[in-house]
Design an enzyme around this catalytic site. Structure first.
Site, PDB file in Angstrom:
ATOM      1  CE  LYS A 196      -3.819   2.185   2.514  1.00 20.16           C
ATOM      2  NZ  LYS A 196      -4.738   2.069   3.676  1.00 20.16           N
ATOM      3  CE  LYS A 249      -6.399   1.977  -0.974  1.00 19.56           C
ATOM      4  NZ  LYS A 249      -7.108   2.020   0.328  1.00 19.56           N
TER       5      LYS A 249
END
Length: 329
Positions: A196, A249
């Site tokens: 992330k 992400k």
């Protein structure tokens, strides 16, 4: 050889037969934002077509998803009350827990995923507990892990099929796996937000979740966008700690990372097609600058080509409608 390739590309039916990657509805997970109140269905200004929903409006929303053939959703909570430790994240009657119970009662076949983080529930907007450090406020990793475990267990108790911790605390997968197992939820998988990045593409989501940090940023516990090798180390760590899915992400700017994870790990790879990616396309479509359907399908297919098995996307409903219309022609 060149002529043969041209012949194979001649008709759409032939193109479909020889297509290497296929986007399917069961690949998609649709995010839902639940909140308190009655008869609330407020469109999020920066995310056209996405809404804050009160629980009494949740049934109609999910019924539409099921009718469209969408099989999986991920739930984000937007509480009325916030505090410094995010206590509504793990409250027995918290907004996410109440939504999970309802969804599993209404649609037991639906795969319901719970986002496990504190940022929407803390008054400071960080993903963990903030304390005073030598040079200013810092996130207390160990104290945060204790509360994240409580959150995950409460979500599993409420009926979550999958726990998706997005907090990026060190050791979060191990702590949550141990907590779930000790609570008797050994069968509940963890969809780890393994890679992330500290991305500028999250802006509309923070508007939707009302989770913008009140001071500082999240760069101390989210990844530097310039780093690729670090992504493999993070994924390896989550794998060893017990992750069942590995997520990248955002998706669009990090397809090289999706590809590398697919080449190195046998676990399902998840791409999060994040809010900024969604909002840019919606804005360009509104201006008449692009063909939204073609751009979205090309983008999502590219996630598949890069190696994503699963895609979290706000476009899931749009894709389902497009697929249905194409089938009816």
């Amino acid at each position: 050889m060149i002529q043969r390739h041209r012949r194979l590309r001649k008709s759409q039916a032939m193109r479909n037969i020889v297509r290497e990657n296929h986007l399917q509805l069961q690949d998609l997970i649709y995010p839902i934002f639940v909140t308190h109140g009655n008869n609330v269905q407020n469109e999020i200004e920066s995310m056209p077509g996405v809404y804050h929903l009160s629980l009494d409006r949740l049934h109609s929303e999910v019924n539409e998803l099921v009718q469209l053939g969408i099989q999986s959703v991920i739930i984000f909570g937007v509480p009325d009350e916030k505090d410094e430790v995010g206590s509504q994240a793990y409250a027995e009657e918290g907004i996410v827990q109440r939504a999970l119970k309802l969804l599993k009662r209404w649609y037991p076949q639906l795969v319901v995923i719970a986002d496990t983080c504190l940022c929407q529930f803390t008054d400071h907007g960080h993903c963990g507990v903030v304390c005073d450090g030598d040079h200013g406020p810092v996130v207390d990793n160990d104290q945060s892990l204790e509360l994240l475990v409580k959150t995950a267990v409460s979500q599993a108790t409420a009926g979550a099929d999958v726990i998706a911790p997005s907090n990026m605390m060190d050791g979060y997968v191990h702590a949550i796996r141990q907590g779930l197992d000790e609570a008797g939820y050994e069968e509940i998988p963890i969809m780890a937000y393994s890679v992330k990045y500290a991305s500028a593409f999250y802006g509309p989501f923070r508007d939707a979740a009302k989770s913008t940090p009140q001071q500082g940023d999240r760069k101390s516990y989210q990844m530097d966008p310039a780093n690729a090798r670090e992504a493999l180390r993070e994924a390896q760590s989550d794998l060893e700690e017990g992750a069942d899915f590995l997520m990248v992400k955002p998706g669009l700017a990090y397809m090289d990372i999706i590809y590398q994870l697919k080449q190195n790990y046998d676990l399902p790879i998840v791409a999060y097609n994040v809010s900024g990616e969604y909002s840019m396309i919606k804005a360009a479509e509104d201006k008449g600058w692009i063909d939204e359907k073609q751009v979205v399908l090309e983008m999502l297919t590219s996630f598949k080509r890069a190696g994503a098995d699963i895609i979290i996307t706000y476009f899931a409903k749009d894709v389902a409608r497009w697929m249905r219309r194409d089938e009816e022609r």
